[in-house]
Design a protein around this motif. Sequence first.
Motif, PDB file in Angstrom:
ATOM      1  N   ASN A   1     -22.495 -24.373 -33.965  1.00 40.11           N
ATOM      2  CA  ASN A   1     -21.972 -24.570 -32.621  1.00 40.11           C
ATOM      3  C   ASN A   1     -20.723 -25.457 -32.736  1.00 40.11           C
ATOM      4  O   ASN A   1     -20.752 -26.492 -33.398  1.00 40.11           O
ATOM      5  CB  ASN A   1     -23.026 -25.261 -31.752  1.00 40.11           C
TER       6      ASN A   1
ATOM      7  N   GLU B   1     -17.593 -19.651 -27.101  1.00 37.63           N
ATOM      8  CA  GLU B   1     -18.732 -20.569 -27.163  1.00 37.63           C
ATOM      9  C   GLU B   1     -19.706 -20.298 -26.027  1.00 37.63           C
ATOM     10  O   GLU B   1     -20.932 -20.295 -26.228  1.00 37.63           O
ATOM     11  CB  GLU B   1     -18.258 -22.020 -27.103  1.00 37.63           C
ATOM     12  N   ASN B   2     -19.178 -20.069 -24.832  1.00 35.26           N
ATOM     13  CA  ASN B   2     -20.048 -19.780 -23.682  1.00 35.26           C
ATOM     14  C   ASN B   2     -20.868 -18.509 -23.896  1.00 35.26           C
ATOM     15  O   ASN B   2     -21.980 -18.375 -23.359  1.00 35.26           O
ATOM     16  CB  ASN B   2     -19.210 -19.655 -22.408  1.00 35.26           C
TER      17      ASN B   2
ATOM     18  N   LYS C   1     -21.939 -17.731 -26.792  1.00 39.57           N
ATOM     19  CA  LYS C   1     -22.671 -18.035 -28.031  1.00 39.57           C
ATOM     20  C   LYS C   1     -22.109 -17.293 -29.246  1.00 39.57           C
ATOM     21  O   LYS C   1     -22.822 -17.022 -30.217  1.00 39.57           O
ATOM     22  CB  LYS C   1     -24.167 -17.758 -27.870  1.00 39.57           C
TER      23      LYS C   1
ATOM     24  N   PHE D   1     -20.332 -18.285 -31.807  1.00 34.07           N
ATOM     25  CA  PHE D   1     -19.870 -19.518 -32.423  1.00 34.07           C
ATOM     26  C   PHE D   1     -18.851 -19.284 -33.538  1.00 34.07           C
ATOM     27  O   PHE D   1     -17.919 -20.078 -33.705  1.00 34.07           O
ATOM     28  CB  PHE D   1     -21.059 -20.324 -32.953  1.00 34.07           C
TER      29      PHE D   1
END
Length: 295
Positions: free
Chosen positions: A7, A274-275, A277, A279
């Motif tokens: 992350n 990122e939102n 996922k 990563f």
Amino acid sequence: MARIDHNPRLNFMMLIKSIQPTDSELKSARSHIESTKKRLQKSFNLKKFVRIGSHARSSAIKSSSDLDFLAVLARNEAKWAGSFVKSDTVINKVSQDLNNRFVSTTVRKDMQAVVLHFGRGQKSLDVVPGIFHEMKNKRPVYLIPDGYGGWMETSPEAHNSFINRENIQSGEKLKKVGQLIRFWKYTRVSPIPISSFYIDLFLADSKICNGAKSYPVIMYEFLKLMYDRKCRGFRDPLGIAGVINAAKTQSQVNTLYSQIESSLDHAVKAIIAENNKQFKDANRQWNIVFNHDFV
């Protein structure tokens, strides 16, 4: 070590940890600081020699942040026939004197300081000559060179206190974000032209570090706000130093804006990834922002 599949929030935390200044850096500079102070005491009526800048504000980063000192001189050192001389005159006097003392060290004049390059140029000591001006809100205000031959007011103690208060309000994130921005600045072959003082005061004044936000989000918001403002200067929130400019010249502001625009484009993509996922893609975008020094 940062990982491409982590992350990004974790990688930002690891990056912050890796760029903290080391004790050995400051220890190696102590002899240079002391010898510079002694020379100034010998040649001038030196009232104070105090650390200022990012190291004094705890927002310096490893290997890249210079050491800044305010050399407070007696008023007579900056006066002739009862009037203040041009600040350039004082800088020239200090530069010439330190050049005579440190013959094997590169000594040069900057717009507002005398810069001594110790350690084969890897670390510099910036000496800003200043004159005590007045007390304001129980804090000393000094006159320092404005870069154009005149004098401007500054109060490192007042500004540091303001930044410290805002850092606490941010949950101790403000200074770490300042370090991230400095890291971003120095990841280029030619550092991005943005003032260290501007970074810290801009973060404190804008309050973008406050609230439940991650470091990636705050970094994005910094880039977005700078882009929206076209990297313009802003008025000192304490009403002491006038307008705080992001860089010294319009050409540098233009260069900064170009770097902000490019970095913002990738930061937006990183936040979206990122939102979702994604990563690996988010880290890839941040890696571009930090010129491939992120992961």
